[in-house]
Design an enzyme around this catalytic site. Structure first.
Site: not given
Length: 326
Positions: A60, A129
């Site tokens: 990322e 998450h």
């Protein structure tokens, strides 16, 4: 108008903008061969080729930084995070570079880049998450933060984001990708950033809710209609810049405010709205402002605890009745 899923509206926005402007390209994990983790980019690799639909490794910070560099030299990247929770790995790139380069360079380097992907809780996915990160990123000057709640809003806001010369973060609820709704087919259909919408007019109480929380507000309004309570729902659609004038105008009419926000309570979107409303419309309030957020803990995995942790319909109904002293 066409009926399409939330994910199809996002895909259409990207396709239209990539066909309109050859500088626009999509990059992220599994956006190409796999059609995107949630099939948002289905068919786009075949349509535009690997130079404009770019698969990346799990990196990322790396592909966010590449996107920022590409924007500095004139391209207009769309960077997809598989989930915004993973964007925290690249947070330095977003807040110290994308958000700041225009200022640090004395205006020499605009950063026309979009970061987008699924945001918020989507069931029993555990603490790492499940976070809604719009408040986290809205904190940083230089970033615009968008949170669509319908397929039409998703298309219009994303197209505006891609055409914007500043970094724009588009946070999409993972649970809304299969939601269907009417979407304008006009390739120039745009919704300006920073402009909210009265999604449901009402006279008794103002409820501000964005993204998935908007649908919770709508369910509460439908339930309370049976008791003669007329709820006005404001969807800000953009968290930063925030259409505070629209919210204040509604509160001056209803004199009561409830905010439903999937962020954590401390320093969240609801906290900012509550502060600004009491500053601008204190004399119009007939009851203390009430906010509903996730509980102030990491997201639980157990189903019963997760359901308790999330903003709930019974909480929304109770809060609305509370500000009405019912």
């Amino acid at each position: 108008m066409a009926i399409m899923e939330f994910r199809e509206a996002i895909r259409l926005a990207m396709i239209e903008e990539m066909e309109r402007d050859e500088r626009v390209f999509l990059m992220g994990e599994e956006v190409g061969l796999y059609d995107g983790a949630y099939k948002v980019s289905k068919g786009m690799l075949e349509r535009f080729g690997p130079m404009r639909v770019v698969d990346t490794p799990i990196s990322e910070a790396g592909f966010a930084g590449i996107g920022i560099g590409a924007a500095m030299v004139g391209l207009r990247p769309i960077i997809e995070f598989m989930t915004w929770n993973f964007s925290l790995v690249a947070m330095d790139q977003l807040v110290n570079h994308a958000a700041s380069i225009l200022y640090m360079s004395g205006g020499q380097f605009p950063i026309p880049i979009v970061f987008r992907g699924p945001n918020g809780a989507a069931g029993q996915l555990g603490a790492t998450h499940s976070r809604s990160l719009e408040a986290t990123y809205a904190h940083w000057p230089g970033l615009k933060v968008v949170t669509p709640s319908t397929p039409a809003d998703a298309k219009g806001l994303l197209k505006s984001a891609i055409r914007d010369d500043n970094p724009v973060l588009v946070l999409e609820s993972e649970l809304m990708y299969s939601m269907k709704g009417e979407v304008p087919e006009d390739p120039d259909f745009l919704i300006p950033l920073g402009v909210g919408e009265i999604k449901r007019p009402g006279r008794d109480v103002t409820v501000v809710a964005h993204s998935k929380s908007y649908h919770l507000a709508r369910m509460a309004a439908q339930e309370l209609e049976k008791d003669g309570i007329d709820v006005e729902i404001i969807d800000p659609r953009t968290i930063r810049p925030l259409d505070i004038d629209l919210i204040v105008s509604s509160v001056k009419k209803t004199n009561r405010l409830v905010i439903i926000d999937e962020c954590a309570p401390f320093g969240g979107v609801a906290s900012e709205i509550a502060y600004q409303v009491q500053l601008r419309a204190f004399d119009y309030l007939d009851a203390p402002i009430v906010r509903i957020t996730t509980k102030d803990t990491p997201a639980p995995y157990a189903k019963n605890l997760y359901e308790y942790w999330m903003p709930r319909l019974d909480e929304a109904i109770e809060a609305i009745k509370k500000v009405l002293y019912r």
